[in-house]
Structure formats: C-alpha cells, structure tokens
Design a protein around this motif. Structure first.
Motif, PDB file in Angstrom:
ATOM      1  N   LYS A  80       0.829  -1.204   0.000  1.00 24.85           N
ATOM      2  CA  LYS A  80       0.000   0.000   0.000  1.00 24.85           C
ATOM      3  C   LYS A  80       0.866   1.257   0.000  1.00 24.85           C
ATOM      4  CE  LYS A  80      -3.925  -2.286   2.195  1.00 24.85           C
ATOM      5  NZ  LYS A  80      -4.740  -2.455   3.437  1.00 24.85           N
ATOM      6  N   ASP A 127       0.655   4.051  -2.903  1.00 23.22           N
ATOM      7  CA  ASP A 127       0.453   5.468  -2.594  1.00 23.22           C
ATOM      8  C   ASP A 127       1.515   6.329  -3.268  1.00 23.22           C
ATOM      9  OD1 ASP A 127      -1.735   4.864  -1.051  1.00 23.22           O
ATOM     10  OD2 ASP A 127      -0.684   4.985   0.877  1.00 23.22           O
ATOM     11  N   LYS A 173       0.689   9.125  -6.111  1.00 18.67           N
ATOM     12  CA  LYS A 173       0.984  10.530  -5.835  1.00 18.67           C
ATOM     13  C   LYS A 173       1.984  11.108  -6.821  1.00 18.67           C
ATOM     14  CE  LYS A 173       0.008  10.212  -0.875  1.00 18.67           C
ATOM     15  NZ  LYS A 173       0.590  10.219   0.493  1.00 18.67           N
TER      16      LYS A 173
END
Length: 328
Positions: free
Chosen positions: A274, A278, A282
């Motif tokens: 995860k 992320d 981003k």
C-alpha cells in the motif's frame, strides 16, 4: 476480503476471483521472515515441459538466453528476467524465460548469485506431507531444529547476496545487452524487465532514478557530462510476489510498474504494498497492481500444482505481466 483485487490504471482479467483455498500440500509453511520455501525451491516441473534456451556469458556473467524462433529475421524486444533464489539453472525459471521468448522477446536471465543458488528449503516431494499427521514430541523437536537450520542457512545466503553485490552484476549484463542485442533494445526503445521473488525488488531498483549509493555498481562516468549515470535503467517493469522490499524501494520510481501480489503475503506485507501504491499514485507513475487470493507465495513461477485454481491463477498472472509489457 470482499474485493481481493486491487487494480489501478488498467483493468485486468477476473479469472483469479474464482480461486479456492489451496490444499495443504500446495501451501508452504512460511517459517522465515524474509525468504520463503517458494523463493528457494522449485515446484515439480510440469510434465512434458523442458527448456529450449542456452546458458552462456554476457559481460562476464553467466546468463540463460532464450530467443523467439524467428529472431533475428523478425524484430524482437529485449527482456531482462530476474529470478528467485533458485537461480539461472532452475529448469522452471528457464521455462518461464522461454514463455516470454515465445511472445516476441529476447530474454536474458542473469545469474544473480555467481553460481551460489539459495539453499534448498524443501526436501518434500510432490504429494508428500511436510510432517506426520500426529508427530511425536521427538519428531516435533526434530522438525523445529530443521526449520531453524533452514532459516540460518538462508540468512547466511542472503548476507552473501546483498544489493551491493547484485547491482554490479545487473549493470554488467545491461551494458552487455545494449551491445550484443542492440537491435532488440532499439526495437523496444529500451529494456523491459520482469522479476520474481528475490528478483522482484531489483525491478524496483532498476526502475528508479535515485542516484547510486556508494558500492552499488561502480558506475561509469558519463564522458560528456562528467557525471555518474543514474536510472531508470529499464523502460518498463513487472514483478511477482517480491521479497525483501521496503517502502523506501519505491522512492524515485519512474518506469511503469506492474505488480502481481499474493493476498496476506508475509513476505510482501500489505503495508509495504500500500505504501508503494500510494507513492506511485501521488507521483503519477503508470502502474497496475493485482492481488491474488488463496495462492501461495511463488505461485506465478512455472511449476506444477495439484490445485486447479492455483494453476489458473498462475496463467492469469503470466497474462497480466505479458500484457503490461506489450502495452508499453
């Protein structure tokens, strides 16, 4: 888990959703926190299958090379395949390379370990139980002692094959590929790469633009700019059930990344996955992630399983990685 699949950027096949829990003979005991049984030992080779490539040298490194049947008369792309601990002499790994070669890639699979493949973590043959159904106290003691010995051997092996040792090997092979297979590299506008287990982490490192740390690869200066080369060193990468990955390994990623993951995998924990997702989201890095339920770590590598659901997931994972490469 209501939705076992996590996907971004592109949809994938739903075939793996039909998988069922693995049988006990197909599910390894994860006794080591960094490398599991499937990282260090092969499943039985599928009946009737054998490898078709050859082991040679590139840049002074032993490599297994598999080529499309019509190459060089037909154009191909260059694919770097990084193995788990079973290494370049594993017939299953060789067949895995052959599968990509049959899809139009010149596949170069380097020996990441200098002939020192991981200690075999399993002495159990197909269909045998790893331990008696009701072991005696003595048998339990022997089992625990054997597991401790395996863990120690693997830890010692990992200490011999660190990032500082493996990255120079990869750079030698990449440089040699650019000369030996310049046509394939040019045809694909760069080098494609896939990695399994141990090799999965190095896909992330090769896809990163982070400057090289001291001792990594003895990088050569750029003659024009007078600076040290930095990545990414691959055009696109795909990895399956990686091991030894930390959230920091996602820092600096630039090349598109595809990840085949195992649900509740202690060797590639959810929090690491995860954190990686992320970062990729981003930083607008093209990526795709699919989580497969009810399969063992290592399932995506060629090898025979009794459970039909695991066999189906293995085929789906290969298609996922192959399609990602072809789409880029």
């Amino acid at each position: 888990m209501a939705d076992p699949e996590v996907a971004t950027k592109a949809p994938e096949s739903d075939a793996a959703e039909a998988t069922q829990p693995a049988t006990s003979s197909d599910t390894p005991a994860q006794t080591n926190p960094t490398m599991g049984e499937h990282c260090t030992s092969d499943r039985p080779t599928p009946t009737g299958q054998s490898s078709t490539g050859e082991i040679t040298q590139l840049g002074g490194v032993d490599v297994y090379i598999s080529k499309p049947s019509e190459y060089p008369h037909a154009p191909a792309r260059l694919l770097l395949l990084l193995t788990g601990g079973t290494g370049v002499k594993s017939v299953n790994n060789q067949i895995q390379a052959d599968k990509f070669a049959s899809e139009g890639f010149v596949v170069v699979m380097p020996d990441l370990f200098g002939g020192d493949a991981a200690p075999n973590a399993s002495t159990t043959s197909e269909g045998e139980d790893a331990e008696p159904a009701s072991p005696s106290l003595l048998e339990q003691f022997k089992l625990k002692a054997a597991e401790a010995a395996k863990s120690f051997l693997i830890d010692m092996w990992l200490a011999r094959h660190t990032q500082e040792k493996v990255m120079p090997i990869l750079h030698k092979v990449i440089d040699a590929c650019k000369e030996e297979f310049a046509d394939a590299v040019s045809n694909g506008d760069g080098i494609y790469a896939v990695g399994y287990c141990f090799g999965g982490r190095y896909i992330l490192l090769l896809a990163s633009e982070k400057e090289q740390e001291q001792g990594w690869a003895q990088p050569q200066p750029d003659e024009e700019a007078g600076t040290i080369r930095k990545g990414p060193f691959i055009k696109v990468g795909a990895l399956a059930h990686a091991t030894l990955v930390s959230p920091d390994d996602f820092e600096g990623l630039k090349a598109p990344i595809n990840m085949v993951c195992v649900e509740n995998d202690p060797l590639f924990p959810d929090e690491v996955r995860k954190a990686g997702e992320d970062y990729l989201s981003k930083n607008n890095v093209d990526h795709q992630v699919k989580v497969y339920p009810h399969v063992p770590h290592g399932f995506a590598v060629v090898g025979e399983y009794e459970d039909a659901a695991i066999r189906a997931a293995q085929a789906t994972a290969f298609d996922q990685m192959l399609q990602w490469l072809k789409d880029h």
